[in-house]
Design a protein around this motif. Structure first.
Motif, PDB file in Angstrom:
ATOM      1  N   ILE A 353       0.709  -1.244   0.039  1.00  0.00           N
ATOM      2  CA  ILE A 353      -0.022  -0.012   0.037  1.00  0.00           C
ATOM      3  C   ILE A 353       0.840   1.277   0.081  1.00  0.00           C
ATOM      4  N   THR A 354       1.781   1.169   0.787  1.00  0.00           N
ATOM      5  CA  THR A 354       2.872   2.422   0.937  1.00  0.00           C
ATOM      6  C   THR A 354       3.496   2.750  -0.522  1.00  0.00           C
ATOM      7  N   ALA A 355       3.763   1.515  -1.054  1.00  0.00           N
ATOM      8  CA  ALA A 355       4.547   1.540  -2.481  1.00  0.00           C
ATOM      9  C   ALA A 355       3.793   2.034  -3.479  1.00  0.00           C
ATOM     10  N   ILE A 356       2.289   1.601  -3.474  1.00  0.00           N
ATOM     11  CA  ILE A 356       1.424   1.949  -4.491  1.00  0.00           C
ATOM     12  C   ILE A 356       1.114   3.466  -4.470  1.00  0.00           C
ATOM     13  N   ILE A 357       0.979   4.085  -3.282  1.00  0.00           N
ATOM     14  CA  ILE A 357       0.712   5.515  -2.931  1.00  0.00           C
ATOM     15  C   ILE A 357       1.826   6.300  -3.754  1.00  0.00           C
ATOM     16  N   LEU A 358       3.068   5.801  -3.417  1.00  0.00           N
ATOM     17  CA  LEU A 358       4.408   6.418  -3.922  1.00  0.00           C
ATOM     18  C   LEU A 358       4.280   6.462  -5.425  1.00  0.00           C
ATOM     19  N   ILE A 359       4.180   5.186  -5.851  1.00  0.00           N
ATOM     20  CA  ILE A 359       4.064   4.773  -7.201  1.00  0.00           C
ATOM     21  C   ILE A 359       3.241   5.708  -8.003  1.00  0.00           C
ATOM     22  N   VAL A 360       2.091   6.057  -7.500  1.00  0.00           N
ATOM     23  CA  VAL A 360       0.777   6.789  -8.438  1.00  0.00           C
ATOM     24  C   VAL A 360       1.230   8.224  -8.228  1.00  0.00           C
ATOM     25  N   ILE A 361       1.894   8.847  -7.150  1.00  0.00           N
ATOM     26  CA  ILE A 361       2.137  10.050  -7.438  1.00  0.00           C
ATOM     27  C   ILE A 361       3.435  10.361  -8.246  1.00  0.00           C
ATOM     28  N   PHE A 362       4.416   9.736  -8.044  1.00  0.00           N
ATOM     29  CA  PHE A 362       5.798   9.630  -8.836  1.00  0.00           C
ATOM     30  C   PHE A 362       5.322   9.337 -10.159  1.00  0.00           C
ATOM     31  N   GLY A 363       4.700   8.181 -10.406  1.00  0.00           N
ATOM     32  CA  GLY A 363       4.374   7.901 -11.563  1.00  0.00           C
ATOM     33  C   GLY A 363       3.891   8.928 -12.588  1.00  0.00           C
ATOM     34  N   THR A 414      15.562  -3.534   6.640  1.00  0.00           N
ATOM     35  CA  THR A 414      14.293  -2.782   7.080  1.00  0.00           C
ATOM     36  C   THR A 414      13.349  -2.870   6.147  1.00  0.00           C
ATOM     37  N   PRO A 415      12.166  -2.549   6.429  1.00  0.00           N
ATOM     38  CA  PRO A 415      10.919  -2.488   5.605  1.00  0.00           C
ATOM     39  C   PRO A 415      11.095  -1.379   4.427  1.00  0.00           C
ATOM     40  N   ILE A 416      11.950  -0.360   4.890  1.00  0.00           N
ATOM     41  CA  ILE A 416      12.134   0.809   3.774  1.00  0.00           C
ATOM     42  C   ILE A 416      12.754   0.235   2.574  1.00  0.00           C
ATOM     43  N   ILE A 417      13.782  -0.629   2.618  1.00  0.00           N
ATOM     44  CA  ILE A 417      14.449  -1.151   1.343  1.00  0.00           C
ATOM     45  C   ILE A 417      13.429  -2.046   0.741  1.00  0.00           C
ATOM     46  N   MET A 418      12.641  -2.767   1.315  1.00  0.00           N
ATOM     47  CA  MET A 418      11.808  -3.284   0.591  1.00  0.00           C
ATOM     48  C   MET A 418      10.761  -2.437  -0.301  1.00  0.00           C
ATOM     49  N   ILE A 419      10.370  -1.399   0.594  1.00  0.00           N
ATOM     50  CA  ILE A 419       9.151  -0.436  -0.118  1.00  0.00           C
ATOM     51  C   ILE A 419       9.757   0.206  -1.347  1.00  0.00           C
ATOM     52  N   VAL A 420      11.161   0.735  -0.982  1.00  0.00           N
ATOM     53  CA  VAL A 420      11.741   1.550  -1.854  1.00  0.00           C
ATOM     54  C   VAL A 420      12.135   0.667  -3.300  1.00  0.00           C
ATOM     55  N   LEU A 478      -1.963  -2.624 -12.292  1.00  0.00           N
ATOM     56  CA  LEU A 478      -1.165  -3.614 -12.568  1.00  0.00           C
ATOM     57  C   LEU A 478       0.092  -3.582 -11.641  1.00  0.00           C
ATOM     58  N   SER A 479       0.526  -2.324 -11.248  1.00  0.00           N
ATOM     59  CA  SER A 479       1.486  -2.118 -10.251  1.00  0.00           C
ATOM     60  C   SER A 479       1.072  -2.933  -9.171  1.00  0.00           C
ATOM     61  N   TRP A 480       0.096  -2.587  -8.571  1.00  0.00           N
ATOM     62  CA  TRP A 480      -0.617  -3.109  -7.210  1.00  0.00           C
ATOM     63  C   TRP A 480      -0.378  -4.599  -7.244  1.00  0.00           C
ATOM     64  N   ILE A 481      -0.867  -5.391  -8.567  1.00  0.00           N
ATOM     65  CA  ILE A 481      -1.061  -6.737  -8.391  1.00  0.00           C
ATOM     66  C   ILE A 481       0.415  -7.305  -8.641  1.00  0.00           C
ATOM     67  N   SER A 482       1.012  -6.699  -9.367  1.00  0.00           N
ATOM     68  CA  SER A 482       2.469  -7.221  -9.442  1.00  0.00           C
ATOM     69  C   SER A 482       3.311  -6.910  -8.086  1.00  0.00           C
TER      70      SER A 482
END
Lengths: 546, 360
Positions: A353-363, A414-420, A478-482
């Motif tokens: 969830i954290t990753a997808i929020i960042l992905i949408v904004i940044f993307g 850390t969780p951060i490295i996974m999310i990034v 697609l990003s979320w699913i993957s």
């Protein structure tokens, strides 16, 4: 004359800074590792070895053979299906779409495992057919990999191309028709060329995914070894002895795929079509017999992709005794994972969830910069963002580890490295699909808003972002699913407390716990199904999935 | 409040190419000013510089006393109508028109009132709750216009707003635009490649070619007194005939010969030996009385209601277009008739040999 520092310059600068830290730096570290000998000098021994020993270089040949074949088969399957689904009144179109998207999510190598369960030496279907006197060719090796990849990856082509076909202005085709073109010629000379950038993007997606995946070839390839499998094996087996070889292999695979990406970029850049599809093409009503036949063919293909999910879900409810499935059904597998693996489940969702929020904004920002503010720097930014697209997750993992397990930035474990890692790795999906739709939004729409007094930033959020939504949402899905299914980078980066569902699945399969693996995979399947439903509700059916 | 616009030696470059090349012009408050020229002449580029979508690479642009070279587009207080209308496809007509007002911290009631009034003016108030996708080009054009004027901008910019409409609608819309512009008294800069449209709506027209303004004047001046062969050719129909000065006395009275016909005309200055005459179809007069005139034979005769349209092949081999009002001559002049053509000496334009300068 001095230029004011506007919104988009600031965004561009920020994107660049982030890319430097989380992309350039890790890959520079990895590259350094591949050419620095244990003694500290610069050496190309590892590269020399790769091209000298058949053990190494044959994997490259195998990988390319697989990827090219799979790309062609996926295009051959996906494009006609996309055309039929967008233009004809097929029966069960929504069921078909759901199955196709679901098959995309089939967790890595569980798809392959399911096909072995069905068509392997002791597969259920194999036995059934043998009893009927039919001998199936072996599923293992080149043919099996191609089969599994094709069934798993053609949805990319289907989803991307149907999105593009749905937003072609119908006047284009009508123009062609009015100029005396028959249907076939119209498709070949107008429809296909106009959606060609999308076709190329989807083909690239298939190529890169098949190049990067190691789960499928590892399970079903048997003797047929591809590059990512070799990388993984080198990384797992090397502890201190040959520290550079995994990095060297990573650099080679990155070079190969970068070449393909640049080639695709060059082609798409030259073909930039502005379309404002105010009048999307009408759906043609087929006569009953062709309608049933075409619907049946499409649903059959979609069903093949969906089959592994069924196998997985059914398996998850079967009784197990250790690694063996026994007859009868039970909830034991689920009891096991609730007891042992609840942390992994929690991790998957918080990280994703954290990753997808960042992905949408940044993307959205990056796609906008590269399409609407095209300049040398934004093209460079786009290339940088798309770079991880060509990088197998395992390679990204190795790069992150070589960069972030030592000062100045320590993130390993850390969780951060996974999310990034997820953001960097899954961003390209959203950027690509968003760029696709941005090409179709005429700049004058934004200029109209700016001329009415809204600043470029406000204009972006109130007008452009809104018009980009269909592309952003389909890309984000697609990003979320993957992301929730991400294995290859997770397996490199996880530590005891940051393991995810897919990591657990892999470990369970490796340990022979196929029951728990199937239960975990079923959870992912269910979540994907729910995400799709939620998406349908949120978009009120106005935004199509594709 | 509407303002005047002053453009001083404005330049726009793309690499080595000057799309706008040191253009200077003063546009008065409330004026309807048109940039007219063929595609690629720099008119849209200049308009977009005024709007703020293209950078100003040299010179200055002022709105009133305010230098706007580096002012961001959204703070310039302009209303703009785009060639493809650029209606926000995701908003209703009402929301499209209200868009600019909502950004200006105006009370809701006032927004509603102003939007409704403006929709009334452009006669589409019945469509206010519709989405744009289902609207015709003419209706979208009205929305675009309403959206631009409802904010009462300092300047209204229009980029070929009528080029996507059919001919009848184009005439209707241009009449409406002109009326509206006069009522609102808003400074308007209008870009078009359609000379008839430019003549119909403008207070003044600037004819552009290769990034420069070739001629600046009222529609009448531009039509009747072109300063350049390009203008004579671009506005209306003209034929160009090579001519020669036989003699010129100290008063400027010259004797000029064209295709074997000699006429006398007073020129304000010493003329070069060789000239080029620019003649419009209505500036040819049939001479039925004497033997004087440019000789030719009628090749095509077409009745067009108010006038007869003839194509006359001159003895020099050129074919010219001649219009003759039906009330001036009874019946047709049949194809094949030998005719003598005189020139309407008060109206024709006399250029130097290469057409770059008007002698008279």
């Amino acid at each position: 004359m001095k230029r004011r520092l506007d919104f988009w310059s600031v965004v561009k600068f920020a994107c660049f800074a982030l890319m430097l830290v989380f992309l350039v730096y890790p890959f520079f570290s990895m590259f350094a590792k591949s050419i620095i000998s244990p003694e500290g000098g610069v050496t190309f021994d590892n590269f020399a070895q790769f091209f000298k020993l058949k053990y190494y270089y044959s994997t490259l040949k195998n990988s390319l053979s697989i990827c090219i074949t799979v790309t062609l088969t996926c295009l051959a399957l996906g494009i006609p299906m996309a055309y039929c689904a967008t233009r004809y009144n097929l029966i069960g179109k929504s069921v078909m779409n759901v199955m196709i998207i679901m098959s995309l999510m089939s967790p890595p190598f569980i798809g392959a495992y399911s096909w072995i369960v069905l068509l392997g030496r002791n597969g259920a279907l194999t036995k059934f057919l043998t009893n009927l006197g039919i001998n199936m060719p072996s599923i293992y090796g080149w043919g099996g990999i191609v089969l599994v990849f094709t069934i798993k990856l053609f949805p990319y082509v289907y989803l991307y191309v149907s999105g593009a076909l749905g937003s072609i202005d119908s006047s284009l085709e009508e123009a062609s028709e009015s100029l005396g073109s028959g249907k076939f010629r119209r498709i070949m000379t107008v429809t296909l060329p106009v959606v060609m950038p999308t076709i190329l993007s989807s083909g690239l997606m298939v190529f890169m995914t098949s190049l990067a995946d190691f789960g499928t070839p590892m399970l079903i390839g048997e003797g047929y070894k591809v590059l990512p499998v070799l990388i993984y094996e080198e990384y797992i087996s090397e502890v201190g002895t040959n520290a550079g070889m995994a990095s060297t292999l990573s650099v080679i695979i990155v070079l190969c795929s970068t070449f393909v990406l640049l080639l695709q970029n060059a082609v798409v850049m030259k073909k930039n079509y502005n379309m404002s599809a105010l009048r999307p093409p009408a759906v043609i009503k087929l006569r009953p017999i062709p309608r049933v036949l075409i619907s049946f063919a499409c649903i059959l293909v979609a069903f093949l992709g969906f089959l592994p999910q069924i196998v997985v879900v059914v398996s998850s409810f079967r009784k197990t005794s250790g690694p063996i499935f026994t007859s009868g059904f039970s909830l034991n597998s689920y009891r096991d994972i609730a007891y042992k693996l609840s942390q992994n489940i929690k991790n998957t969702f918080t990280f994703s969830i954290t990753a997808i929020i960042l992905i949408v904004i940044f993307g959205m920002l990056v796609a906008y910069l590269s399409v609407k503010r095209r300049s040398k720097t934004s093209t460079l930014l786009d290339t940088m963002v798309m770079f991880p697209y060509v990088i197998p997750g395992a390679v990204l993992g190795i790069a992150f580890l070589s960069a972030f397990n030592k000062p100045p930035i320590v993130l390993a474990g850390t969780p951060i490295i996974m999310i990034v890692a997820y953001v960097v790795r899954k961003l390209p999906y959203t950027v690509r699909s968003t760029s696709g739709i941005l090409y179709q939004i005429d700049s004058s729409i934004e200029e109209a808003s700016i001329s009415l007094g809204r600043s470029p930033m406000k204009t972006f959020f109130t007008v452009t972002a809104r018009l980009m939504a269909p592309g952003v949402i389909s890309g984000a899905i697609l990003s979320w699913i993957s992301t929730i299914n991400e294995l290859s980078s997770s397996i490199m980066l996880y530590s005891g407390r940051t393991g995810t569902i897919s990591v657990a699945i892999y470990n369970e399969v490796a340990r022979g716990g196929f029951g728990t693996a199937a239960a975990l995979a079923s959870i992912l399947t269910l979540v994907t199904l729910l995400s799709l439903l939620l998406f349908q509700i949120i978009s009120k059916g106005k935004v199509s999935i594709v | 409040m509407s303002v005047n616009v002053r453009i001083n030696r404005a330049v726009k470059t793309y690499g080595n190419f000057r799309a706008v090349d040191e253009v200077s012009v003063d546009i008065a408050q409330g004026e309807f000013f048109t940039l007219l020229g063929p595609s690629g002449c720099g008119k849209t580029t200049l308009l977009r510089m005024i709007a703020g979508f293209n950078s100003v690479d040299g010179g200055e642009i002022y709105f009133g006393d305010r230098l706007i070279n580096n002012v961001p587009a959204h703070t310039r207080d302009i209303g703009m109508v785009f060639q493809n209308y650029a209606i926000f496809p995701h908003m209703t007509i009402f929301d499209n028109v209200a868009y600019g007002l909502r950004n200006r911290k105006i009370p809701k009631d006032e927004i509603r009132e102003r939007v409704e009034k403006t929709l009334d003016i452009v006669q589409i108030s019945h469509l206010k709750d519709r989405m744009p996708a289902a609207m015709s080009g003419g209706q979208q054009q009205r929305v675009a216009l309403a959206r631009a004027i409802v904010i009462k901008p300092q300047i209204l910019l229009m980029d070929e707003p009528l080029s996507n409409l059919d001919a009848k609608l184009r005439v209707q819309m241009r009449t409406m635009i002109k009326k509206l512009q006069k009522e609102l008294g808003i400074t308007t800069i209008y870009v078009t490649h359609d000379q008839e449209e430019a003549l119909a709506v403008s207070d003044r027209i600037a004819i552009m070619k290769d990034g420069k303004i070739i001629q600046l004047g009222t529609p009448e001046e531009i039509y009747n007194r072109p300063v350049h062969q390009f203008v004579a050719n671009f506005i209306g129909t003209s034929v160009f005939l090579p001519a020669e000065v036989v003699s010129q006395d100290e008063n400027g009275e010259a004797s000029i010969q064209v295709s074997g016909y000699t006429f006398r005309v007073k020129l304000g200055r010493k003329a070069p030996k060789k000239l080029k005459l620019s003649v419009r179809p209505k500036q040819f007069l049939f001479n039925d009385a004497t033997d004087e005139g440019i000789k030719g034979v009628i090749r095509v005769a077409t009745f067009l209601g108010d006038y007869w349209y003839y194509e006359v092949e001159l003895t020099s081999g050129e074919t010219v277009e001649v219009h003759e009002y039906t009330k001036e001559h009874e019946g047709a002049r049949p194809v094949g008739t030998a005719v003598k053509l005189l020139l309407d000496l008060n109206r024709i334009t006399i250029f130097n040999e290469d057409g770059t300068e008007a002698i008279r």
